[in-house]
Design a protein around this motif. Structure first.
Motif, PDB file in Angstrom:
ATOM      1  N   ASP A  65      43.675  36.948  34.590  1.00  0.00           N
ATOM      2  CA  ASP A  65      43.789  35.853  34.943  1.00  0.00           C
ATOM      3  C   ASP A  65      45.242  35.295  34.991  1.00  0.00           C
ATOM      4  O   ASP A  65      45.920  36.191  34.658  1.00  0.00           O
ATOM      5  N   HIS A 118      40.038  40.535  38.852  1.00  0.00           N
ATOM      6  CA  HIS A 118      40.221  39.003  38.656  1.00  0.00           C
ATOM      7  C   HIS A 118      39.082  38.283  39.344  1.00  0.00           C
ATOM      8  O   HIS A 118      38.709  38.501  40.543  1.00  0.00           O
ATOM      9  N   GLN A 127      37.622  34.818  40.749  1.00  0.00           N
ATOM     10  CA  GLN A 127      37.720  33.682  41.341  1.00  0.00           C
ATOM     11  C   GLN A 127      36.628  32.578  41.131  1.00  0.00           C
ATOM     12  O   GLN A 127      35.552  32.822  41.756  1.00  0.00           O
ATOM     13  N   LYS A 155      41.862  32.815  47.468  1.00  0.00           N
ATOM     14  CA  LYS A 155      42.463  34.346  47.859  1.00  0.00           C
ATOM     15  C   LYS A 155      43.543  34.678  47.510  1.00  0.00           C
ATOM     16  O   LYS A 155      44.102  35.537  46.941  1.00  0.00           O
ATOM     17  N   SER A 191      44.511  34.739  43.936  1.00  0.00           N
ATOM     18  CA  SER A 191      43.855  35.797  43.143  1.00  0.00           C
ATOM     19  C   SER A 191      44.773  37.095  43.439  1.00  0.00           C
ATOM     20  O   SER A 191      45.241  37.915  42.674  1.00  0.00           O
ATOM     21  N   GLU A 192      45.357  37.083  44.826  1.00  0.00           N
ATOM     22  CA  GLU A 192      46.018  38.369  44.984  1.00  0.00           C
ATOM     23  C   GLU A 192      47.586  38.107  44.538  1.00  0.00           C
ATOM     24  O   GLU A 192      48.046  39.225  43.956  1.00  0.00           O
ATOM     25  N   LEU A 224      46.997  39.377  40.631  1.00  0.00           N
ATOM     26  CA  LEU A 224      46.692  40.838  40.665  1.00  0.00           C
ATOM     27  C   LEU A 224      47.953  41.553  41.030  1.00  0.00           C
ATOM     28  O   LEU A 224      48.191  42.531  40.365  1.00  0.00           O
ATOM     29  N   THR A 279      43.011  47.413  42.209  1.00  0.00           N
ATOM     30  CA  THR A 279      42.541  46.015  41.827  1.00  0.00           C
ATOM     31  C   THR A 279      41.440  45.567  42.605  1.00  0.00           C
ATOM     32  O   THR A 279      41.108  46.247  43.615  1.00  0.00           O
ATOM     33  N   SER A 300      39.038  41.870  43.366  1.00  0.00           N
ATOM     34  CA  SER A 300      38.538  40.482  43.063  1.00  0.00           C
ATOM     35  C   SER A 300      37.177  40.086  43.771  1.00  0.00           C
ATOM     36  O   SER A 300      37.038  40.614  44.684  1.00  0.00           O
TER      37      SER A 300
END
Length: 153
Positions: free
Chosen positions: A12, A41, A43, A70, A73-74, A77, A93, A95
């Motif tokens: 995170d 990750h 969300q 999103k 999160s991207e 990562l 990766t 999520s």
């Protein structure tokens, strides 16, 4: 002891997660040369719950929230992947949206993870009782061994 081939690090935007990732990268050699690393990750659903509480259900608003979540999160990562690239470690990766403790445990099972590495926020007993502990939940319910990395004070 079972052979570790696939390790997942839950990430995170906290310093504790960053420390756990650094620890994993610094100690990856302990698990052999053919270990694959997955960065995951979660969300959280908190934004959706907040919108539902105030009665906001506009499709446009929900779509905007999903897009923003999103993107965050991207970014998380991508930063973690960049840290891995500096150590010449290639990672996968992933999520998922949901309660972090649930989606992390589900992902370990779905991806057939051999070891989950997660950071610890170092909450005391009282805070942990009120806020819950993702790492503690994962230790109890993940279908693989869990290594909780605590950042030194």
């Amino acid at each position: 002891m079972a052979e570790v081939k696939k390790i997942m690090v839950a990430v995170d935007d906290s310093e504790f997660s960053h420390y756990a990732l650094q620890w994993a990268l610094n100690n990856l050699h302990l698990f052999g040369s053919d270990v694959s690393l997955v960065l995951f990750h979660a969300q959280p659903l908190a934004v959706f719950n907040s919108a539902a509480i105030v009665g906001v259900t506009s499709p446009g608003l929900i779509e905007t929230i999903l897009l923003q979540q999103k993107q965050v999160s991207e970014e998380i990562l991508a930063r973690a992947k960049g840290i891995c690239a500096k150590k010449n470690v290639i990672v996968e990766t992933l999520s998922e949206i949901g309660d972090p403790k649930d989606v992390i445990c589900d992902a370990t099972e779905k991806l057939q993870i051999d070891l989950l590495i997660t950071g610890s926020h170092g909450y005391g007993m009282l805070k942990r009782a009120f806020l819950g502990s993702v790492s503690n939940y994962c230790v109890q319910y993940a279908k693989c061994p869990v290594l909780v990395i605590r950042k030194p004070s």
